[in-house]
Design an enzyme around this catalytic site. Structure first.
Site, PDB file in Angstrom:
ATOM      1  N   CYS A  64     -52.175  34.400 -32.594  1.00 36.87           N
ATOM      2  CA  CYS A  64     -53.180  33.500 -33.134  1.00 36.87           C
ATOM      3  C   CYS A  64     -54.437  34.265 -33.536  1.00 36.87           C
ATOM      4  O   CYS A  64     -54.679  35.372 -33.077  1.00 36.87           O
ATOM      5  CB  CYS A  64     -53.551  32.478 -32.074  1.00 36.87           C
ATOM      6  SG  CYS A  64     -52.121  31.663 -31.394  1.00 36.87           S
ATOM      7  N   ARG A  96     -52.135  36.609 -38.468  1.00 37.13           N
ATOM      8  CA  ARG A  96     -51.834  36.567 -37.034  1.00 37.13           C
ATOM      9  C   ARG A  96     -51.126  35.273 -36.638  1.00 37.13           C
ATOM     10  O   ARG A  96     -50.691  35.130 -35.501  1.00 37.13           O
ATOM     11  CB  ARG A  96     -53.135  36.681 -36.236  1.00 37.13           C
ATOM     12  CG  ARG A  96     -53.949  37.909 -36.568  1.00 37.13           C
ATOM     13  CD  ARG A  96     -55.250  37.878 -35.814  1.00 37.13           C
ATOM     14  NE  ARG A  96     -55.034  38.131 -34.414  1.00 37.13           N
ATOM     15  CZ  ARG A  96     -55.131  39.307 -33.832  1.00 37.13           C
ATOM     16  NH1 ARG A  96     -55.465  40.363 -34.537  1.00 37.13           N
ATOM     17  NH2 ARG A  96     -54.915  39.452 -32.558  1.00 37.13           N
ATOM     18  N   TRP A 139     -50.142  30.360 -33.986  1.00 36.49           N
ATOM     19  CA  TRP A 139     -48.732  30.740 -34.052  1.00 36.49           C
ATOM     20  C   TRP A 139     -48.167  30.214 -32.753  1.00 36.49           C
ATOM     21  O   TRP A 139     -48.415  30.777 -31.686  1.00 36.49           O
ATOM     22  CB  TRP A 139     -48.647  32.264 -34.131  1.00 36.49           C
ATOM     23  CG  TRP A 139     -47.352  32.804 -34.619  1.00 36.49           C
ATOM     24  CD1 TRP A 139     -46.941  32.847 -35.921  1.00 36.49           C
ATOM     25  CD2 TRP A 139     -46.314  33.425 -33.861  1.00 36.49           C
ATOM     26  NE1 TRP A 139     -45.709  33.454 -36.003  1.00 36.49           N
ATOM     27  CE2 TRP A 139     -45.299  33.824 -34.765  1.00 36.49           C
ATOM     28  CE3 TRP A 139     -46.125  33.700 -32.518  1.00 36.49           C
ATOM     29  CZ2 TRP A 139     -44.133  34.464 -34.355  1.00 36.49           C
ATOM     30  CZ3 TRP A 139     -44.956  34.344 -32.116  1.00 36.49           C
ATOM     31  CH2 TRP A 139     -43.974  34.715 -33.032  1.00 36.49           C
ATOM     32  N   ASN A 190     -56.124  32.717 -27.598  1.00 31.80           N
ATOM     33  CA  ASN A 190     -54.947  33.490 -27.973  1.00 31.80           C
ATOM     34  C   ASN A 190     -54.417  34.134 -26.697  1.00 31.80           C
ATOM     35  O   ASN A 190     -55.186  34.697 -25.933  1.00 31.80           O
ATOM     36  CB  ASN A 190     -55.346  34.568 -28.997  1.00 31.80           C
ATOM     37  CG  ASN A 190     -54.161  35.409 -29.418  1.00 31.80           C
ATOM     38  OD1 ASN A 190     -53.011  35.020 -29.214  1.00 31.80           O
ATOM     39  ND2 ASN A 190     -54.448  36.555 -29.995  1.00 31.80           N
ATOM     40  N   GLY A 191     -53.109  34.041 -26.482  1.00 29.02           N
ATOM     41  CA  GLY A 191     -52.534  34.627 -25.271  1.00 29.02           C
ATOM     42  C   GLY A 191     -51.710  33.578 -24.544  1.00 29.02           C
ATOM     43  O   GLY A 191     -51.366  32.543 -25.112  1.00 29.02           O
ATOM     44  N   GLU A 242     -34.743  50.505 -40.331  1.00 32.44           N
ATOM     45  CA  GLU A 242     -36.019  49.985 -40.802  1.00 32.44           C
ATOM     46  C   GLU A 242     -35.843  49.243 -42.134  1.00 32.44           C
ATOM     47  O   GLU A 242     -36.448  48.191 -42.361  1.00 32.44           O
ATOM     48  CB  GLU A 242     -37.043  51.138 -40.912  1.00 32.44           C
ATOM     49  CG  GLU A 242     -38.352  50.820 -41.606  1.00 32.44           C
ATOM     50  CD  GLU A 242     -39.160  49.686 -40.982  1.00 32.44           C
ATOM     51  OE1 GLU A 242     -38.767  49.134 -39.936  1.00 32.44           O
ATOM     52  OE2 GLU A 242     -40.188  49.314 -41.586  1.00 32.44           O
ATOM     53  N   LYS A 254     -36.831  45.335 -42.789  1.00 31.24           N
ATOM     54  CA  LYS A 254     -37.668  44.851 -43.896  1.00 31.24           C
ATOM     55  C   LYS A 254     -36.961  43.712 -44.607  1.00 31.24           C
ATOM     56  O   LYS A 254     -37.547  42.696 -44.926  1.00 31.24           O
ATOM     57  CB  LYS A 254     -37.956  45.960 -44.925  1.00 31.24           C
ATOM     58  CG  LYS A 254     -38.862  47.095 -44.516  1.00 31.24           C
ATOM     59  CD  LYS A 254     -40.264  46.700 -44.189  1.00 31.24           C
ATOM     60  CE  LYS A 254     -40.393  46.198 -42.799  1.00 31.24           C
ATOM     61  NZ  LYS A 254     -41.148  46.847 -41.811  1.00 31.24           N
ATOM     62  N   GLU A 311     -36.762  40.476 -42.406  1.00 29.34           N
ATOM     63  CA  GLU A 311     -38.077  39.889 -42.149  1.00 29.34           C
ATOM     64  C   GLU A 311     -38.594  39.084 -43.333  1.00 29.34           C
ATOM     65  O   GLU A 311     -39.147  38.009 -43.170  1.00 29.34           O
ATOM     66  CB  GLU A 311     -39.113  40.999 -41.913  1.00 29.34           C
ATOM     67  CG  GLU A 311     -39.079  41.620 -40.560  1.00 29.34           C
ATOM     68  CD  GLU A 311     -40.109  42.731 -40.454  1.00 29.34           C
ATOM     69  OE1 GLU A 311     -40.750  42.813 -39.409  1.00 29.34           O
ATOM     70  OE2 GLU A 311     -40.277  43.510 -41.400  1.00 29.34           O
ATOM     71  N   HIS A 331     -15.600  51.476 -35.507  1.00 31.60           N
ATOM     72  CA  HIS A 331     -15.515  51.012 -34.115  1.00 31.60           C
ATOM     73  C   HIS A 331     -15.686  49.499 -34.038  1.00 31.60           C
ATOM     74  O   HIS A 331     -16.224  48.980 -33.069  1.00 31.60           O
ATOM     75  CB  HIS A 331     -16.539  51.738 -33.248  1.00 31.60           C
ATOM     76  CG  HIS A 331     -16.290  53.215 -33.190  1.00 31.60           C
ATOM     77  ND1 HIS A 331     -15.310  53.782 -32.408  1.00 31.60           N
ATOM     78  CD2 HIS A 331     -16.852  54.232 -33.879  1.00 31.60           C
ATOM     79  CE1 HIS A 331     -15.295  55.083 -32.590  1.00 31.60           C
ATOM     80  NE2 HIS A 331     -16.222  55.390 -33.486  1.00 31.60           N
ATOM     81  N   LYS A 367     -48.264  39.240 -37.209  1.00 31.66           N
ATOM     82  CA  LYS A 367     -48.547  40.662 -37.338  1.00 31.66           C
ATOM     83  C   LYS A 367     -48.812  41.332 -36.003  1.00 31.66           C
ATOM     84  O   LYS A 367     -48.343  42.404 -35.723  1.00 31.66           O
ATOM     85  CB  LYS A 367     -49.726  40.873 -38.273  1.00 31.66           C
ATOM     86  CG  LYS A 367     -49.956  42.349 -38.524  1.00 31.66           C
ATOM     87  CD  LYS A 367     -50.183  42.663 -39.963  1.00 31.66           C
ATOM     88  CE  LYS A 367     -50.045  44.118 -40.260  1.00 31.66           C
ATOM     89  NZ  LYS A 367     -48.656  44.501 -40.511  1.00 31.66           N
TER      90      LYS A 367
HETATM   91  C1  F6R Z   1     -42.244  44.876 -38.843  1.00 33.36           C
HETATM   92  C2  F6R Z   1     -43.347  44.492 -38.015  1.00 33.36           C
HETATM   93  C3  F6R Z   1     -43.163  44.452 -36.518  1.00 33.36           C
HETATM   94  C4  F6R Z   1     -44.166  45.429 -35.900  1.00 33.36           C
HETATM   95  C5  F6R Z   1     -44.136  45.386 -34.373  1.00 33.36           C
HETATM   96  C6  F6R Z   1     -45.085  46.402 -33.768  1.00 33.36           C
HETATM   97  O1  F6R Z   1     -42.536  44.819 -40.192  1.00 33.36           O
HETATM   98  O2  F6R Z   1     -44.412  44.260 -38.510  1.00 33.36           O
HETATM   99  O3  F6R Z   1     -41.858  44.765 -36.140  1.00 33.36           O
HETATM  100  O4  F6R Z   1     -43.853  46.701 -36.354  1.00 33.36           O
HETATM  101  O5  F6R Z   1     -44.500  44.106 -33.949  1.00 33.36           O
HETATM  102  O6  F6R Z   1     -46.389  46.147 -34.163  1.00 33.36           O
HETATM  103  P1  F6R Z   1     -47.543  47.216 -34.003  1.00 33.36           P
HETATM  104  O7  F6R Z   1     -47.183  48.362 -34.891  1.00 33.36           O
HETATM  105  O8  F6R Z   1     -48.793  46.521 -34.451  1.00 33.36           O
HETATM  106  O9  F6R Z   1     -47.577  47.622 -32.564  1.00 33.36           O
END
Ligand code: F6R
Length: 603
Positions: A2, A27, A74, A100-101, A476, A480, A483, A499, A598
């Site tokens: 949040c 957020r 969120w 937030n939390g 990765e 992407k 996501e 396998h 994020k």
């Molecule tokens: C992927 C993404 C998440 C963050 C993960 C770690 O695109 O954004 O998987 O990489 O939540 O976040 P940070 O780097 O902020 O610790």
């Protein structure tokens, strides 16, 4: 998670409160609300929807109040409903709180408050805070004392801001394991989850630490210790970023802007002083055991680091996902934990570091956000200097982290005597050419990648394969894809195919293979054998490939490699673009994809 924004000013705050919370939408964005003080009364406007949608209904920007707090949510406790949106207020509407939390003991507190006659209107853990403050106020008649007494009863994590009718000129705020900062402006002061809440108005920030609370009025602020009540003199941190950098600047989405910013972000990372990198390499060299820590994308960055350290420094390190770290790793004073985090606030990573520190481990981190929790809690930090990453999906931050791990591995390789100074120089020259190589891809390949993405956007199932150091790239790339497109994409090493996974190959599944250049002869041959295995079962293969066999692929994006060291970064940039364009073809909410926030600051 949040986002919290608060403004107290000599002037009407509607615009700033709205802007603050809008710039924190990455957020969380399933509902939004504000609470403000007028004529010694608190008014709340909130609803389900984005900040703009809620502003459209509730006219946040038009507010003439001078003290207010805002929140973008969120959902964690309770569904996405108007009732569960923040702010939450106490029974007599004299306290309003945004949070937030997660309050771990909220059920016990709620039961206790229900017994003393409080009524609840939401399913959230946050609402207990407002009632708890009101309860303590009924006993002491003093807002600050009530705030402090309530905070002392909370278990779990919180960043919160509160306004009160009994103290109508101030915002109260506090943090525990969730970030909160104060912005010191002129004729206005601010609180925020991070400086995006107010960077347009002031770059002067005061970062609250765990166990501190702040009181912010229009012309001053103070920070005190929650335990002793003593005033704490806090230093001002000046945010080095420009507000312009945080805005879209002509691109349709932040994701595309940030992909295009990668050459510049890499240049900045290459300019980080070699001594700073060397200092972290020193502690790595001294440790008996090194762990690389990250989660989601940063776990894949860590995994890539594992290959880099093995290849360039002949050092076995373990990449561990921070959500599992506590269950798996028993660090001691001879361990070094290197955390990787864009935000510097990710709960699992913070908790793993704390766990490691408690066991006496040395800690270091690569972090993008200056002043963040992780940047401040580790023994050594490399600030990656990639500029703000606003899109929820990480692109430039991850690529720069990979580059910094490469620099670290090179420094370590030389220190350990397994890499000659000349070899290191050759590698560094290759790194110096990387920004231009990425520029070539975004400028010359975007059209081709876009066309491929639109051609295949109907496909709902993908395998992303890679081998060796191209395996974390495939992971990765798949992350992407899922996501931002919501399409099922599974990354795995090419070796896994036989396998079990080959059974999935049919016309409902496409395979994207990240193929190394032919100069990496063994890896190339092994990767091509995976391609053959899929083709032999009639599978469709899209290759992100350099030179080598052309005909075998059903579709292909061809790249030019100049050096083995930098080659893996190039298909990653292609994969970012491929995910982006597939998402535009599918009309997804690119900068704020569903079910993703994020800065994941809760467990
Ligand atoms: C992927 C993404 C998440 C963050 C993960 C770690 O695109 O954004 O998987 O990489 O939540 O976040 P940070 O780097 O902020 O610790």
């Amino acid at each position: 998670m949040c986002g919290i924004s608060g403004v107290v000013s000599f002037h009407p705050i509607g615009d700033r409160l709205y802007e603050g919370v809008r710039h924190l939408e990455y957020r969380g964005y399933d509902s939004c609300g504000v609470a403000f003080l007028t004529d010694h009364q608190i008014e709340i406007r909130k609803d389900v929807g984005t900040v703009d949608e809620v502003d459209g209904k509730e006219n946040i920007r038009q507010l003439s109040a001078r003290v207010g707090i805002a929140h973008t949510r969120w959902a964690t406790h309770g569904k996405v409903t108007r009732e569960n949106a923040h702010p939450h207020q106490s029974c007599h509407a004299d306290f309003a709180v945004v949070h937030n939390g997660i309050i771990a003991n909220y059920k016990a507190l709620r039961d206790e408050l229900l017994r003393t006659g409080h009524q609840f209107y939401s399913e959230t853990d946050t609402e207990v805070i407002a009632h708890l403050i009101e309860q303590h106020f009924s006993e002491s008649g003093d807002v600050e004392r009530a705030f402090v007494s309530a905070l002392r009863r909370l278990q779990g994590s919180y960043a919160l801001a509160m306004i009160a009718t009994h103290d109508p000129e101030r915002i109260f705020c506090a943090r525990h394991e969730s970030p909160l900062i104060i912005g010191a402006g002129s004729e206005s002061n601010y609180v925020g989850s991070d400086f995006n809440a107010f960077i347009e108005y002031t770059k002067n920030t005061v970062i609250l630490d765990d166990g501190e609370y702040g009181m912010v009025s229009k012309d001053s602020y103070s920070v005190k210790s929650l335990r002793s009540g003593e005033v704490i003199e806090k230093a001002i941190t000046v945010v080095p970023w420009d507000s312009e950098l945080s805005r879209k600047g002509g691109y349709p989405h932040y994701m595309l802007k940030e992909i295009h910013e990668q050459p510049q972000a890499v240049r900045s990372a290459l300019n980080i002083d070699a001594e700073e990198i060397g200092a972290v390499a020193d502690v790595l060299a001294q440790a008996r055991r090194v762990y690389l820590l990250g989660v989601g994308t940063t776990y894949y960055v860590a995994l890539l680091g594992q290959y880099l350290f093995a290849n360039l420094a002949v050092l076995d390190v373990a990449a561990v996902s921070s959500d599992e770290f506590r269950y798996l790793v028993k660090t001691d004073s001879q361990s070094l934990v290197l955390a990787i985090s864009q935000s510097g606030e990710t709960y699992d990573t913070v908790m793993s570091l704390r766990h490691a520190k408690e066991r006496g481990a040395q800690t270091a981190a690569i972090v993008n956000v200056m002043g963040s929790s992780i940047a401040r809690m580790v023994d050594r930090v490399i600030l990656q200097g990639s500029g703000p990453e606003v899109c929820v999906v990480s692109t430039k931050a991850a690529l720069v982290q990979m580059l910094l791990l490469t620099r670290l591995a090179l420094a370590l390789g030389e220190q350990r005597g397994v890499l000659s100074a000349a070899a290191r120089q050759r590698h560094e020259a290759a790194l110096a050419a990387l920004p231009e190589e990425i520029e070539t891809i975004v400028n010359e390949k975007s059209g081709l990648i876009r066309a491929a993405a639109y051609r295949h956007a109907h496909m709902q199932n993908w395998l992303f394969l890679g081998r060796g150091i191209y395996y974390p790239i495939a992971l990765e790339a798949a992350l992407k894809m899922k996501e931002v497109t919501y399409v099922h994409a599974e990354g795995m090493p090419g070796g896994f195919l036989k396998h079990g996974t080959l059974s999935l190959v049919d016309h409902n599944l496409y395979t994207l293979v990240v193929v190394p250049p032919t100069t990496a002869a063994e890896l190339y041959a092994m990767t091509m054998s995976s391609v053959e295995e899929v083709k032999a079962r009639g599978g469709f293969v899209l290759g992100f490939a350099f030179d080598g066999e052309e005909e075998i692929f059903d579709d292909r994006v061809t790249l030019r490699a100049t050096h083995e060291l930098t080659a893996p970064f190039l298909p990653l940039v292609c994969a970012q673009l491929f995910a982006y364009f597939t998402a535009t073809a599918l009309k997804r909410n690119i900068d704020k994809p569903r079910s993703l926030a994020k800065s994941v600051t809760v467990a």
